[in-house]
Design a protein around this motif. Structure first.
Motif, PDB file in Angstrom:
ATOM      1  N   GLY A  57       0.786  -1.228   0.000  1.00  0.00           N
ATOM      2  CA  GLY A  57       0.000   0.000   0.000  1.00  0.00           C
ATOM      3  C   GLY A  57       0.815   1.273   0.000  1.00  0.00           C
ATOM      4  O   GLY A  57       0.270   2.374   0.138  1.00  0.00           O
ATOM      5  N   THR A  58       2.126   1.166  -0.183  1.00  0.00           N
ATOM      6  CA  THR A  58       2.987   2.343  -0.228  1.00  0.00           C
ATOM      7  C   THR A  58       2.851   3.053  -1.575  1.00  0.00           C
ATOM      8  O   THR A  58       2.844   2.419  -2.626  1.00  0.00           O
ATOM      9  CB  THR A  58       4.459   1.950  -0.009  1.00  0.00           C
ATOM     10  N   VAL A  59       2.760   4.373  -1.538  1.00  0.00           N
ATOM     11  CA  VAL A  59       2.635   5.165  -2.766  1.00  0.00           C
ATOM     12  C   VAL A  59       4.012   5.318  -3.409  1.00  0.00           C
ATOM     13  O   VAL A  59       4.929   5.910  -2.825  1.00  0.00           O
ATOM     14  CB  VAL A  59       2.040   6.563  -2.472  1.00  0.00           C
ATOM     15  N   VAL A 119      -7.031   0.005 -12.069  1.00  0.00           N
ATOM     16  CA  VAL A 119      -7.335   1.050 -11.090  1.00  0.00           C
ATOM     17  C   VAL A 119      -8.061   0.384  -9.921  1.00  0.00           C
ATOM     18  O   VAL A 119      -9.010  -0.374 -10.117  1.00  0.00           O
ATOM     19  CB  VAL A 119      -8.216   2.153 -11.707  1.00  0.00           C
ATOM     20  N   LEU A 120      -7.613   0.653  -8.719  1.00  0.00           N
ATOM     21  CA  LEU A 120      -8.198   0.058  -7.522  1.00  0.00           C
ATOM     22  C   LEU A 120      -9.188   1.040  -6.901  1.00  0.00           C
ATOM     23  O   LEU A 120      -8.811   2.157  -6.535  1.00  0.00           O
ATOM     24  CB  LEU A 120      -7.109  -0.293  -6.510  1.00  0.00           C
ATOM     25  N   GLU A 121     -10.424   0.625  -6.796  1.00  0.00           N
ATOM     26  CA  GLU A 121     -11.456   1.477  -6.224  1.00  0.00           C
ATOM     27  C   GLU A 121     -11.834   0.974  -4.836  1.00  0.00           C
ATOM     28  O   GLU A 121     -11.723  -0.214  -4.542  1.00  0.00           O
ATOM     29  CB  GLU A 121     -12.687   1.487  -7.131  1.00  0.00           C
ATOM     30  N   GLY A 122     -12.284   1.888  -3.978  1.00  0.00           N
ATOM     31  CA  GLY A 122     -12.758   1.495  -2.661  1.00  0.00           C
ATOM     32  C   GLY A 122     -11.777   1.703  -1.530  1.00  0.00           C
ATOM     33  O   GLY A 122     -12.106   1.458  -0.370  1.00  0.00           O
ATOM     34  N   LEU A 123     -10.548   2.155  -1.818  1.00  0.00           N
ATOM     35  CA  LEU A 123      -9.595   2.449  -0.748  1.00  0.00           C
ATOM     36  C   LEU A 123      -9.963   3.788  -0.115  1.00  0.00           C
ATOM     37  O   LEU A 123     -10.347   4.729  -0.815  1.00  0.00           O
ATOM     38  CB  LEU A 123      -8.165   2.490  -1.293  1.00  0.00           C
ATOM     39  N   GLN A 124      -9.802   3.884   1.181  1.00  0.00           N
ATOM     40  CA  GLN A 124     -10.220   5.082   1.901  1.00  0.00           C
ATOM     41  C   GLN A 124      -9.018   5.876   2.403  1.00  0.00           C
ATOM     42  O   GLN A 124      -8.197   5.367   3.163  1.00  0.00           O
ATOM     43  CB  GLN A 124     -11.123   4.698   3.080  1.00  0.00           C
ATOM     44  N   PHE A 125      -8.916   7.115   1.960  1.00  0.00           N
ATOM     45  CA  PHE A 125      -7.857   8.011   2.434  1.00  0.00           C
ATOM     46  C   PHE A 125      -8.200   9.433   2.006  1.00  0.00           C
ATOM     47  O   PHE A 125      -8.896   9.649   1.023  1.00  0.00           O
ATOM     48  CB  PHE A 125      -6.493   7.600   1.867  1.00  0.00           C
ATOM     49  N   LYS A 170       2.539   4.505   3.304  1.00  0.00           N
ATOM     50  CA  LYS A 170       1.318   3.742   3.055  1.00  0.00           C
ATOM     51  C   LYS A 170       0.091   4.655   3.076  1.00  0.00           C
ATOM     52  O   LYS A 170       0.088   5.694   3.740  1.00  0.00           O
ATOM     53  CB  LYS A 170       1.162   2.639   4.095  1.00  0.00           C
ATOM     54  N   LEU A 171      -0.944   4.228   2.357  1.00  0.00           N
ATOM     55  CA  LEU A 171      -2.158   5.034   2.269  1.00  0.00           C
ATOM     56  C   LEU A 171      -2.948   5.071   3.571  1.00  0.00           C
ATOM     57  O   LEU A 171      -3.739   5.970   3.794  1.00  0.00           O
ATOM     58  CB  LEU A 171      -3.059   4.507   1.139  1.00  0.00           C
ATOM     59  N   GLY A 172      -2.804   4.084   4.444  1.00  0.00           N
ATOM     60  CA  GLY A 172      -3.527   4.084   5.709  1.00  0.00           C
ATOM     61  C   GLY A 172      -3.815   2.673   6.158  1.00  0.00           C
ATOM     62  O   GLY A 172      -4.076   1.778   5.336  1.00  0.00           O
ATOM     63  N   THR A 173      -3.792   2.441   7.454  1.00  0.00           N
ATOM     64  CA  THR A 173      -3.987   1.102   7.988  1.00  0.00           C
ATOM     65  C   THR A 173      -5.392   0.562   7.726  1.00  0.00           C
ATOM     66  O   THR A 173      -5.596  -0.649   7.680  1.00  0.00           O
ATOM     67  CB  THR A 173      -3.729   1.090   9.506  1.00  0.00           C
ATOM     68  N   ASN A 224      -6.842   0.438   5.085  1.00  0.00           N
ATOM     69  CA  ASN A 224      -6.868  -0.209   3.770  1.00  0.00           C
ATOM     70  C   ASN A 224      -6.095  -1.523   3.737  1.00  0.00           C
ATOM     71  O   ASN A 224      -5.997  -2.155   2.685  1.00  0.00           O
ATOM     72  CB  ASN A 224      -6.287   0.740   2.715  1.00  0.00           C
ATOM     73  N   ALA A 225      -5.535  -1.940   4.869  1.00  0.00           N
ATOM     74  CA  ALA A 225      -4.640  -3.100   4.897  1.00  0.00           C
ATOM     75  C   ALA A 225      -5.306  -4.370   4.379  1.00  0.00           C
ATOM     76  O   ALA A 225      -4.719  -5.113   3.577  1.00  0.00           O
ATOM     77  CB  ALA A 225      -4.118  -3.316   6.318  1.00  0.00           C
ATOM     78  N   GLU A 226      -6.533  -4.650   4.799  1.00  0.00           N
ATOM     79  CA  GLU A 226      -7.207  -5.870   4.362  1.00  0.00           C
ATOM     80  C   GLU A 226      -7.509  -5.833   2.869  1.00  0.00           C
ATOM     81  O   GLU A 226      -7.380  -6.852   2.176  1.00  0.00           O
ATOM     82  CB  GLU A 226      -8.508  -6.065   5.151  1.00  0.00           C
ATOM     83  N   LYS A 227      -7.881  -4.654   2.374  1.00  0.00           N
ATOM     84  CA  LYS A 227      -8.184  -4.532   0.943  1.00  0.00           C
ATOM     85  C   LYS A 227      -6.919  -4.695   0.105  1.00  0.00           C
ATOM     86  O   LYS A 227      -6.934  -5.339  -0.952  1.00  0.00           O
ATOM     87  CB  LYS A 227      -8.840  -3.176   0.669  1.00  0.00           C
ATOM     88  N   VAL A 228      -5.815  -4.128   0.571  1.00  0.00           N
ATOM     89  CA  VAL A 228      -4.543  -4.266  -0.141  1.00  0.00           C
ATOM     90  C   VAL A 228      -4.090  -5.720  -0.126  1.00  0.00           C
ATOM     91  O   VAL A 228      -3.597  -6.241  -1.135  1.00  0.00           O
ATOM     92  CB  VAL A 228      -3.469  -3.351   0.479  1.00  0.00           C
ATOM     93  N   SER A 229      -4.263  -6.395   1.001  1.00  0.00           N
ATOM     94  CA  SER A 229      -3.905  -7.809   1.098  1.00  0.00           C
ATOM     95  C   SER A 229      -4.742  -8.646   0.128  1.00  0.00           C
ATOM     96  O   SER A 229      -4.213  -9.542  -0.551  1.00  0.00           O
ATOM     97  CB  SER A 229      -4.122  -8.303   2.531  1.00  0.00           C
ATOM     98  N   THR A 230      -6.042  -8.353   0.054  1.00  0.00           N
ATOM     99  CA  THR A 230      -6.928  -9.057  -0.888  1.00  0.00           C
ATOM    100  C   THR A 230      -6.496  -8.802  -2.315  1.00  0.00           C
ATOM    101  O   THR A 230      -6.469  -9.723  -3.151  1.00  0.00           O
ATOM    102  CB  THR A 230      -8.385  -8.583  -0.696  1.00  0.00           C
ATOM    103  N   MET A 231      -6.125  -7.564  -2.602  1.00  0.00           N
ATOM    104  CA  MET A 231      -5.686  -7.210  -3.948  1.00  0.00           C
ATOM    105  C   MET A 231      -4.403  -7.944  -4.323  1.00  0.00           C
ATOM    106  O   MET A 231      -4.234  -8.380  -5.461  1.00  0.00           O
ATOM    107  CB  MET A 231      -5.478  -5.693  -4.028  1.00  0.00           C
ATOM    108  N   ASN A 232      -3.495  -8.096  -3.366  1.00  0.00           N
ATOM    109  CA  ASN A 232      -2.267  -8.854  -3.620  1.00  0.00           C
ATOM    110  C   ASN A 232      -2.581 -10.274  -4.047  1.00  0.00           C
ATOM    111  O   ASN A 232      -1.982 -10.807  -4.991  1.00  0.00           O
ATOM    112  CB  ASN A 232      -1.405  -8.870  -2.353  1.00  0.00           C
ATOM    113  N   GLU A 233      -3.508 -10.898  -3.344  1.00  0.00           N
ATOM    114  CA  GLU A 233      -3.895 -12.272  -3.667  1.00  0.00           C
ATOM    115  C   GLU A 233      -4.529 -12.345  -5.057  1.00  0.00           C
ATOM    116  O   GLU A 233      -4.236 -13.257  -5.842  1.00  0.00           O
ATOM    117  CB  GLU A 233      -4.875 -12.790  -2.615  1.00  0.00           C
TER     118      GLU A 233
END
Length: 239
Positions: A119-121, A134-140, A148-151, A153-162
């Motif tokens: 999640g690092t920019v 393009v990833l939609e739904g991240l909150q910042f 990083k964009l914010g904690t 978003n951690a679960e969403k970023v982890s899901t996106m990695n998978e």
């Protein structure tokens, strides 16, 4: 006796001078100048970008190259995790880089933020320079380059990695235009004008297999893969 010693000392100086001159001549023979540059590990940056920022080029003499400065300059590039610059006898320079893996883009006002797997920019740009979704739904509300964009978003970023790992496996990453992670129980993936309802991340590998097959014949409509575990995929084509 004193005169003899002076003559001997003069001969010694001439001898040392001749040796130094010989070494200098040898060192600056054309054979020592850099004739080949090996660049290893780069994917997102081309060779010219890396060599330019490090001020490296063929024809340089090894003694004029500060490998530490070159390494530092290369590691200043947003997508570079680590770099190493080594001189190889007699006339080769080896540049090794380890790049940060970009995950996708996040829209921010009139620009795009490229983020990596945690999640690092990595960079902000007016246009997408890589074929990533393009990833939609991240909150910042704000961002800082290199952070990083914010904690939240951690679960969403982890899901996106998978998800990206599976998409890469089937060579489908570049076809995905965007992924909506607003609700992790109802993820939407968009391929051109095809809205793919993924549901949650479970059985994602199987869902992508179905998506690949369906997309061969359809590029628009709605494809519901939420019940794929029961062997059900619902396609609603658009006329």
């Amino acid at each position: 006796m004193k005169k003899y010693k002076t003559v001997e000392f003069t001969k010694w100086l001439y001898g040392i001078g001749a040796i130094i001159l010989f070494v200098v001549i040898i060192l600056f023979l054309p054979v020592w100048y850099i004739q080949e540059i090996e660049l290893v590990g780069n994917y997102y940056y081309n060779g010219n970008e890396i060599l330019k920022v490090a001020a490296l080029d063929k024809g340089m003499h090894p003694l004029s190259i500060d490998t530490k400065d070159a390494k530092k300059a290369i590691e200043g590039l947003p997508f570079i995790e680590h770099a190493n610059v080594k001189y190889q006898f007699p006339n080769t320079l080896r540049v090794e880089v380890n790049e940060k893996r970009p995950l996708g883009y996040v829209a921010f006002h009139d620009s795009y933020l490229c983020i990596n797997g945690d999640g690092t920019v990595l960079e902000q740009s007016k246009e997408k320079r890589l074929k990533l979704p393009v990833l939609e739904g991240l909150q910042f509300e704000y961002f800082v380059l290199g952070e990083k964009l914010g904690t939240e978003n951690a679960e969403k970023v982890s899901t996106m990695n998978e998800m990206m790992g599976v998409l890469d496996k089937y060579g489908f990453t570049e076809k995905v235009t965007s992924i909506d992670l607003s609700n992790l129980e109802e993820i939407h993936l968009y391929v051109d004008k095809l809205d793919v309802i993924i549901g949650n991340i479970r059985d994602f590998d199987k869902k992508v297999k179905w998506l690949v097959k369906v997309n061969d014949g359809y590029s628009m409509g709605i494809l519901d893969l939420t019940s794929i575990a029961h062997g059900q995929a619902v396609l609603t084509p658009l006329d």
